[in-house]
Design a protein around this motif. Sequence first.
Motif, PDB file in Angstrom:
ATOM      1  N   THR A 140      50.566  -4.287  91.572  1.00  0.00           N
ATOM      2  CA  THR A 140      49.141  -4.561  91.766  1.00  0.00           C
ATOM      3  C   THR A 140      48.421  -4.674  90.427  1.00  0.00           C
ATOM      4  O   THR A 140      47.577  -5.563  90.236  1.00  0.00           O
ATOM      5  CB  THR A 140      48.508  -3.452  92.617  1.00  0.00           C
ATOM      6  N   ALA A 141      48.753  -3.776  89.499  1.00  0.00           N
ATOM      7  CA  ALA A 141      48.152  -3.853  88.170  1.00  0.00           C
ATOM      8  C   ALA A 141      48.525  -5.150  87.466  1.00  0.00           C
ATOM      9  O   ALA A 141      47.711  -5.757  86.765  1.00  0.00           O
ATOM     10  CB  ALA A 141      48.572  -2.650  87.330  1.00  0.00           C
ATOM     11  N   ALA A 142      49.775  -5.596  87.647  1.00  0.00           N
ATOM     12  CA  ALA A 142      50.206  -6.853  87.032  1.00  0.00           C
ATOM     13  C   ALA A 142      49.450  -8.043  87.612  1.00  0.00           C
ATOM     14  O   ALA A 142      49.089  -8.977  86.888  1.00  0.00           O
ATOM     15  CB  ALA A 142      51.713  -7.035  87.225  1.00  0.00           C
ATOM     16  N   LEU A 143      49.182  -8.018  88.927  1.00  0.00           N
ATOM     17  CA  LEU A 143      48.386  -9.084  89.530  1.00  0.00           C
ATOM     18  C   LEU A 143      46.978  -9.123  88.947  1.00  0.00           C
ATOM     19  O   LEU A 143      46.434 -10.202  88.660  1.00  0.00           O
ATOM     20  CB  LEU A 143      48.315  -8.892  91.046  1.00  0.00           C
ATOM     21  N   ALA A 144      46.375  -7.948  88.768  1.00  0.00           N
ATOM     22  CA  ALA A 144      45.038  -7.891  88.177  1.00  0.00           C
ATOM     23  C   ALA A 144      45.061  -8.415  86.745  1.00  0.00           C
ATOM     24  O   ALA A 144      44.172  -9.168  86.328  1.00  0.00           O
ATOM     25  CB  ALA A 144      44.512  -6.457  88.216  1.00  0.00           C
ATOM     26  N   LEU A 145      46.089  -8.034  86.018  1.00  0.00           N
ATOM     27  CA  LEU A 145      46.207  -8.512  84.641  1.00  0.00           C
ATOM     28  C   LEU A 145      46.399 -10.023  84.614  1.00  0.00           C
ATOM     29  O   LEU A 145      45.818 -10.730  83.779  1.00  0.00           O
ATOM     30  CB  LEU A 145      47.385  -7.805  83.971  1.00  0.00           C
ATOM     31  N   GLY A 146      47.205 -10.537  85.554  1.00  0.00           N
ATOM     32  CA  GLY A 146      47.401 -11.978  85.620  1.00  0.00           C
ATOM     33  C   GLY A 146      46.124 -12.721  85.956  1.00  0.00           C
ATOM     34  O   GLY A 146      45.866 -13.812  85.423  1.00  0.00           O
ATOM     35  N   ALA A 147      45.294 -12.155  86.849  1.00  0.00           N
ATOM     36  CA  ALA A 147      44.024 -12.790  87.193  1.00  0.00           C
ATOM     37  C   ALA A 147      43.094 -12.832  85.984  1.00  0.00           C
ATOM     38  O   ALA A 147      42.392 -13.831  85.745  1.00  0.00           O
ATOM     39  CB  ALA A 147      43.371 -12.040  88.352  1.00  0.00           C
ATOM     40  N   PRO A 155      38.744  -6.478  91.960  1.00  0.00           N
ATOM     41  CA  PRO A 155      38.830  -5.212  92.705  1.00  0.00           C
ATOM     42  C   PRO A 155      39.599  -4.120  91.975  1.00  0.00           C
ATOM     43  O   PRO A 155      39.369  -2.933  92.239  1.00  0.00           O
ATOM     44  CB  PRO A 155      39.541  -5.620  94.003  1.00  0.00           C
ATOM     45  N   ASN A 156      40.524  -4.497  91.090  1.00  0.00           N
ATOM     46  CA  ASN A 156      41.319  -3.500  90.373  1.00  0.00           C
ATOM     47  C   ASN A 156      40.888  -3.348  88.924  1.00  0.00           C
ATOM     48  O   ASN A 156      41.653  -2.842  88.091  1.00  0.00           O
ATOM     49  CB  ASN A 156      42.797  -3.871  90.448  1.00  0.00           C
ATOM     50  N   VAL A 157      39.677  -3.782  88.604  1.00  0.00           N
ATOM     51  CA  VAL A 157      39.082  -3.562  87.286  1.00  0.00           C
ATOM     52  C   VAL A 157      37.832  -2.724  87.489  1.00  0.00           C
ATOM     53  O   VAL A 157      37.067  -2.959  88.447  1.00  0.00           O
ATOM     54  CB  VAL A 157      38.737  -4.903  86.594  1.00  0.00           C
ATOM     55  N   VAL A 158      37.624  -1.758  86.610  1.00  0.00           N
ATOM     56  CA  VAL A 158      36.460  -0.887  86.742  1.00  0.00           C
ATOM     57  C   VAL A 158      35.186  -1.727  86.814  1.00  0.00           C
ATOM     58  O   VAL A 158      35.028  -2.715  86.090  1.00  0.00           O
ATOM     59  CB  VAL A 158      36.416   0.121  85.580  1.00  0.00           C
ATOM     60  N   ARG A 159      34.249  -1.342  87.695  1.00  0.00           N
ATOM     61  CA  ARG A 159      33.069  -2.155  87.978  1.00  0.00           C
ATOM     62  C   ARG A 159      31.885  -1.699  87.137  1.00  0.00           C
ATOM     63  O   ARG A 159      31.651  -0.505  86.951  1.00  0.00           O
ATOM     64  CB  ARG A 159      32.727  -2.068  89.461  1.00  0.00           C
ATOM     65  N   LEU A 160      31.109  -2.665  86.657  1.00  0.00           N
ATOM     66  CA  LEU A 160      29.913  -2.391  85.855  1.00  0.00           C
ATOM     67  C   LEU A 160      28.694  -2.340  86.773  1.00  0.00           C
ATOM     68  O   LEU A 160      28.529  -3.186  87.655  1.00  0.00           O
ATOM     69  CB  LEU A 160      29.734  -3.484  84.799  1.00  0.00           C
TER      70      LEU A 160
END
Length: 648
Positions: free
Chosen positions: A129-136, A78-83
């Motif tokens: 939130t960005a750190a959670l996305a990076l961790g995922a 959800p916090n990464v740009v979608r293709l």
Amino acid sequence: MPVHAENWQVHPGALGPGTEVGSWRVVERLGVGGYGAVYRVEDMASPGDFYALKLALRPGDERAEREVHLLMSKGVHPNVVRLHASGRWPHPVTGFLFFVMDWVPGLALHTWVETLNPSFRQLAEKVGTAALALGALHARGVLHRDFKPEHILIREKDGEPILLDFGVGRYAGAATVTTAVLPPATLHLLSPEAMHFFRTHYKRPGARYEVRATDDLYALGVCLYRVVTGYWPFSPEQPPDLLYMQIKAVLPAAPLAVNSRVPRALSDVIMRLLAKKPEARFQSGHEVHAALVAAVAFGTPEEWEFSIFEWEDAPDATDEPGGVRRRIRRSDWPTASRTPPPRRMVLGPVLAMPRLPLRRSQAVPGRAQGAQGLRRQGRRWPFWLVLVAVLACATWAAKVPGGWLLPPLTEEFPAAPRAVTTNQPARWSGHEMAQEVESPETAAAAAPPLATPTPAAAAPATHAEVQAAVKMLKTTVSPATPTPNTKAPGLGSMGKALCVGVTSAALACSGTPVRPEPPPEPCPPGAVEAMEKLGIRLGDEGTATFFFEGKHVQPTTVTEGMVNVRYALGLAEDLPQNSRLSGRLIFGERVYGRLTRARSPDGSVNIPVCLELWDRQGGRGLIDLGKRGPTTATVLSTVYVRAVREFE
């Protein structure tokens, strides 16, 4: 009439508005990078819907293909740009690869902070939130490898952080595209371990640095530092070699020391992200998120509700006549902090040394007072005319009643006195090196600076050492030497004319010759093992400066022979700053330095070492700046030291 790109011969980075790429119409160009151009486009099948289209600049770009695969599979979040789609332009098979993503209206993280000046609580929420996305992503084997504030976009409609631009990203199992030691990246965002790997492997064919999750987390720390202070921890404007030394060994000022509004807990989180050793950092984005949550929860509400910066009026930027717009006010970079690199330097911030009271030098007195100094002076004019002049003068002097003007040439002057430690047995490593002297003035405390500054050569000798040297020379000079009150008969007018004429001709014909290079010699016994035990590996580099009396001098004068330099940083964490590195300088075409012992200020480290002096361009030895005397040369006062297996 629609514009069909297939009919245009245009560079992919210069598409104009109205150009059709597949089923998408270009509205405007958003930017061009090293590997692709990004455009805002409109879906022709659904007018009014806008997207971002990235177009590769080269056909068959494997990096663009890898980015598409990453966003389609492992990068879905959800916090990464979608293709949304991909294809090729202008030819559907051989054209340039393009792919269509969400167009995210919003501001980059640092621009968002500088424009809206949010509270620290709001910033912690976005970064967490960005750190959670990076961790995922890391958990799926995905590495961003170019994480910076521009790649964290704060979406305008809901304030969510969106991670962008995986152009140099990599996922587990992907084919290797990069042939260089490091993947394409932003230099001042690289981790200390990446910088060190590059400096030690850049000449090795096939060497590749394997980026890890802790590299991305270090870059996240750099982003946070930039956001809360307004400064990069290490300025990207300085030369790359100095930037390397700072990233590898210098601890930046804590964010709290730069911006006093920063909560201490947040400052501590950032400093842990910037730790020099990867194992000392947070190991995942989830750990970063948990640390931020705990920092906010256990902190006082007031400190987290402060805006990141103070506001100030900007009368030069008005929205309307008579109006005044606000802007953030950055704090000045701290000048009294112990940790940030000093900002005013000739060679760069990392190389400055604090003006601390220094202990008097413990070097052996200069050899110019003994036979070694005379021999070195004699090498200055190794020409046959000098020999003729000397023989002529000696012939006339031999005829003078009363003996020679100087002691006979067969009688040797004594070598410079060898100082011995008073509180420990003397050590000898098999190499010529200064042994340590503990004089009464320096045994208990640091001596005050001398009244008159001296050059930074081999560190000046103490008063007790000079007196000992003078006394020894007086007691060892040949008795045949005439006293000052003894007047030797002259040579006569003919002898004087011959000596003066021949010597003048020799001096006129001779220049400063190129001296031979020093021969190879082995390291002191046990030096390599002692360095490895301390954490200094072969090929490791650090910085050092020549000793000074009261101020920083650029350039400085050095003397051939025994030398002490003051260690600055870079070799090993267990070698304290301001440790003394002792050895000797040898003059050749360059000024070569061979350091054979390291001693910390408190004496806890006292080991044999094998270190050479190198210049900034990576050459062995120091460049003579062109002001060389018989036993002196002028060099830059800040030098590199490199651990070697033997002196070449």
